[in-house]
Design a protein around this motif. Structure first.
Motif, PDB file in Angstrom:
ATOM      1  N   GLU A 125      12.962  -2.246  11.412  1.00  0.00           N
ATOM      2  CA  GLU A 125      13.517  -3.296  10.545  1.00  0.00           C
ATOM      3  C   GLU A 125      14.738  -2.781   9.782  1.00  0.00           C
ATOM      4  O   GLU A 125      15.754  -3.471   9.690  1.00  0.00           O
ATOM      5  CB  GLU A 125      12.451  -3.776   9.558  1.00  0.00           C
ATOM      6  CG  GLU A 125      11.314  -4.543  10.198  1.00  0.00           C
ATOM      7  CD  GLU A 125      10.226  -4.900   9.205  1.00  0.00           C
ATOM      8  OE1 GLU A 125      10.478  -4.892   7.982  1.00  0.00           O
ATOM      9  OE2 GLU A 125       9.095  -5.186   9.653  1.00  0.00           O
ATOM     10  N   TYR A 126      14.636  -1.589   9.216  1.00  0.00           N
ATOM     11  CA  TYR A 126      15.749  -1.033   8.443  1.00  0.00           C
ATOM     12  C   TYR A 126      16.990  -0.832   9.317  1.00  0.00           C
ATOM     13  O   TYR A 126      18.115  -1.045   8.868  1.00  0.00           O
ATOM     14  CB  TYR A 126      15.361   0.299   7.802  1.00  0.00           C
ATOM     15  CG  TYR A 126      14.291   0.213   6.742  1.00  0.00           C
ATOM     16  CD1 TYR A 126      14.114  -0.924   5.963  1.00  0.00           C
ATOM     17  CD2 TYR A 126      13.442   1.294   6.508  1.00  0.00           C
ATOM     18  CE1 TYR A 126      13.137  -0.980   4.985  1.00  0.00           C
ATOM     19  CE2 TYR A 126      12.467   1.240   5.535  1.00  0.00           C
ATOM     20  CZ  TYR A 126      12.316   0.104   4.777  1.00  0.00           C
ATOM     21  OH  TYR A 126      11.348   0.053   3.810  1.00  0.00           O
TER      22      TYR A 126
ATOM     23  N   VAL B 247       0.862  -1.180   0.000  1.00  0.00           N
ATOM     24  CA  VAL B 247       0.000   0.000   0.000  1.00  0.00           C
ATOM     25  C   VAL B 247       0.893   1.222   0.000  1.00  0.00           C
ATOM     26  O   VAL B 247       1.661   1.438   0.931  1.00  0.00           O
ATOM     27  CB  VAL B 247      -0.913   0.008   1.240  1.00  0.00           C
ATOM     28  CG1 VAL B 247      -1.798   1.241   1.236  1.00  0.00           C
ATOM     29  CG2 VAL B 247      -1.754  -1.260   1.270  1.00  0.00           C
ATOM     30  N   LYS B 248       0.790   2.008  -1.041  1.00  0.00           N
ATOM     31  CA  LYS B 248       1.655   3.177  -1.145  1.00  0.00           C
ATOM     32  C   LYS B 248       1.041   4.393  -0.469  1.00  0.00           C
ATOM     33  O   LYS B 248       1.716   5.131   0.192  1.00  0.00           O
ATOM     34  CB  LYS B 248       1.923   3.501  -2.605  1.00  0.00           C
ATOM     35  CG  LYS B 248       2.782   2.469  -3.275  1.00  0.00           C
ATOM     36  CD  LYS B 248       3.178   2.960  -4.632  1.00  0.00           C
ATOM     37  CE  LYS B 248       4.049   1.944  -5.317  1.00  0.00           C
ATOM     38  NZ  LYS B 248       4.628   2.443  -6.528  1.00  0.00           N
ATOM     39  N   MET B 249      -0.245   4.637  -0.676  1.00  0.00           N
ATOM     40  CA  MET B 249      -0.815   5.874  -0.164  1.00  0.00           C
ATOM     41  C   MET B 249      -2.316   5.894  -0.342  1.00  0.00           C
ATOM     42  O   MET B 249      -2.874   5.068  -1.027  1.00  0.00           O
ATOM     43  CB  MET B 249      -0.220   7.057  -0.893  1.00  0.00           C
ATOM     44  CG  MET B 249      -0.638   7.079  -2.336  1.00  0.00           C
ATOM     45  SD  MET B 249       0.597   7.469  -3.529  1.00  0.00           S
ATOM     46  CE  MET B 249       1.820   6.270  -3.283  1.00  0.00           C
TER      47      MET B 249
ATOM     48  N   ILE C 135       3.339   2.946   9.963  1.00  0.00           N
ATOM     49  CA  ILE C 135       4.156   1.742   9.769  1.00  0.00           C
ATOM     50  C   ILE C 135       5.561   2.108   9.306  1.00  0.00           C
ATOM     51  O   ILE C 135       6.542   1.488   9.709  1.00  0.00           O
ATOM     52  CB  ILE C 135       3.482   0.726   8.827  1.00  0.00           C
ATOM     53  CG1 ILE C 135       4.189  -0.626   8.947  1.00  0.00           C
ATOM     54  CG2 ILE C 135       3.468   1.182   7.392  1.00  0.00           C
ATOM     55  CD1 ILE C 135       3.415  -1.786   8.381  1.00  0.00           C
ATOM     56  N   ASP C 136       5.690   3.154   8.468  1.00  0.00           N
ATOM     57  CA  ASP C 136       7.011   3.582   8.002  1.00  0.00           C
ATOM     58  C   ASP C 136       7.864   4.114   9.149  1.00  0.00           C
ATOM     59  O   ASP C 136       9.054   3.843   9.235  1.00  0.00           O
ATOM     60  CB  ASP C 136       6.888   4.670   6.925  1.00  0.00           C
ATOM     61  CG  ASP C 136       6.336   4.153   5.604  1.00  0.00           C
ATOM     62  OD1 ASP C 136       6.318   2.924   5.400  1.00  0.00           O
ATOM     63  OD2 ASP C 136       5.910   4.982   4.779  1.00  0.00           O
TER      64      ASP C 136
ATOM     65  N   VAL D  34       8.883   7.772   1.421  1.00  0.00           N
ATOM     66  CA  VAL D  34       8.128   9.007   1.242  1.00  0.00           C
ATOM     67  C   VAL D  34       6.794   8.769   1.935  1.00  0.00           C
ATOM     68  O   VAL D  34       6.035   7.886   1.554  1.00  0.00           O
ATOM     69  CB  VAL D  34       7.957   9.350  -0.247  1.00  0.00           C
ATOM     70  CG1 VAL D  34       7.118  10.603  -0.413  1.00  0.00           C
ATOM     71  CG2 VAL D  34       9.335   9.527  -0.907  1.00  0.00           C
ATOM     72  N   LEU D  35       6.540   9.529   2.973  1.00  0.00           N
ATOM     73  CA  LEU D  35       5.398   9.280   3.849  1.00  0.00           C
ATOM     74  C   LEU D  35       4.096   9.788   3.259  1.00  0.00           C
ATOM     75  O   LEU D  35       4.064  10.785   2.550  1.00  0.00           O
ATOM     76  CB  LEU D  35       5.632   9.947   5.200  1.00  0.00           C
ATOM     77  CG  LEU D  35       6.937   9.581   5.912  1.00  0.00           C
ATOM     78  CD1 LEU D  35       7.075  10.393   7.192  1.00  0.00           C
ATOM     79  CD2 LEU D  35       7.000   8.092   6.208  1.00  0.00           C
ATOM     80  N   SER D  36       3.030   9.076   3.574  1.00  0.00           N
ATOM     81  CA  SER D  36       1.678   9.523   3.262  1.00  0.00           C
ATOM     82  C   SER D  36       0.804   9.137   4.449  1.00  0.00           C
ATOM     83  O   SER D  36       1.205   8.291   5.259  1.00  0.00           O
ATOM     84  CB  SER D  36       1.185   8.903   1.955  1.00  0.00           C
ATOM     85  OG  SER D  36       1.222   7.500   2.028  1.00  0.00           O
ATOM     86  N   PRO D  37      -0.369   9.747   4.585  1.00  0.00           N
ATOM     87  CA  PRO D  37      -1.183   9.480   5.781  1.00  0.00           C
ATOM     88  C   PRO D  37      -1.441   8.003   6.040  1.00  0.00           C
ATOM     89  O   PRO D  37      -1.440   7.563   7.181  1.00  0.00           O
ATOM     90  CB  PRO D  37      -2.478  10.237   5.490  1.00  0.00           C
ATOM     91  CG  PRO D  37      -2.060  11.367   4.607  1.00  0.00           C
ATOM     92  CD  PRO D  37      -0.967  10.793   3.736  1.00  0.00           C
ATOM     93  N   SER D  38      -1.640   7.202   4.999  1.00  0.00           N
ATOM     94  CA  SER D  38      -1.984   5.798   5.207  1.00  0.00           C
ATOM     95  C   SER D  38      -0.786   4.927   5.567  1.00  0.00           C
ATOM     96  O   SER D  38      -0.957   3.829   6.085  1.00  0.00           O
ATOM     97  CB  SER D  38      -2.671   5.233   3.965  1.00  0.00           C
ATOM     98  OG  SER D  38      -1.794   5.272   2.869  1.00  0.00           O
TER      99      SER D  38
END
Length: 195
Positions: free
Chosen positions: A126-127, A36-38, A118-119, A110-114
């Motif tokens: 994990e990174y 899910v990107k955004m 998790i990012d 690159v962050l988005s509300p959805s």
């Protein structure tokens, strides 16, 4: 679009399975999960910032042995977990016909509300455990801002960038990112003018 198999997969099984799917998936603890990107509405912001980052890094890294990749290339963050960062900078000999980054030095989300939660937490954790990563960059799309996590000898150090004049130096890959370049032709929410 085919539904993901419910049984757990190895990364090798996952890559074979992914070839038959219409969209991209991540492998989380052995289970395929749609990438899910955004949310709708954030897609243009997300895409524009991602393309700007890839274009800026590609121009600087050409001929250096490092290269940016898109989320088509997965990053193994665990025995049975594969993530798809928006941008990865790989610094190793090019391996043809691979679906996985081998020696990443930088990942960018690159962050988005959805996806922000998790990012910022699960993926970031994990990174941080990946042995070859030196930098993790989280880039906002609702307002100008980025947080760079840089690996130091004693752990990870966070650096915050909020002004459009800010420059993110990345000596680990021999490049730099100006927030003005990251946000070129990006518009922000009302009341959140670029700094």
């Amino acid at each position: 679009m085919a539904e993901p198999a419910m049984r757990r997969m190895t990364p090798e099984e996952f890559f074979q399975w992914q070839l038959g799917q219409d969209g991209l998936y991540e492998l989380v603890d052995g289970v395929p999960v749609p990438h899910v990107k955004m949310m709708p509405g954030a897609s243009a912001q997300h895409d524009r910032a991602t393309v700007n980052i890839i274009a800026t890094l590609h121009a600087q890294l050409r001929g250096s042995g490092c290269r940016p990749t898109t989320d088509d290339i997965a990053l193994r963050t665990g025995i049975a977990t594969l993530r798809r960062p928006d941008v990865t900078v790989e610094c190793a000999d090019l391996v043809r016909d691979t679906y996985e980054s081998r020696s990443p030095r930088l990942v960018v989300e690159v962050l988005s509300p959805s996806t922000s939660s998790i990012d910022r937490f699960r993926k970031l954790d994990e990174y941080r455990r990946h042995p070859t990563l030196r930098c993790i960059l989280l880039v906002e799309t609702r307002f100008p801002g980025a947080v760079l996590y840089r690996r130091r000898e004693d752990g990870w150090e966070a650096e915050t960038y909020e002004a459009m004049a800010d420059i993110i130096d990345l000596p680990e890959i021999g490049a730099r990112l100006a927030l003005a370049d990251v946000y070129d032709d990006v518009t922000f929410e009302a009341g959140r003018a670029p700094g």
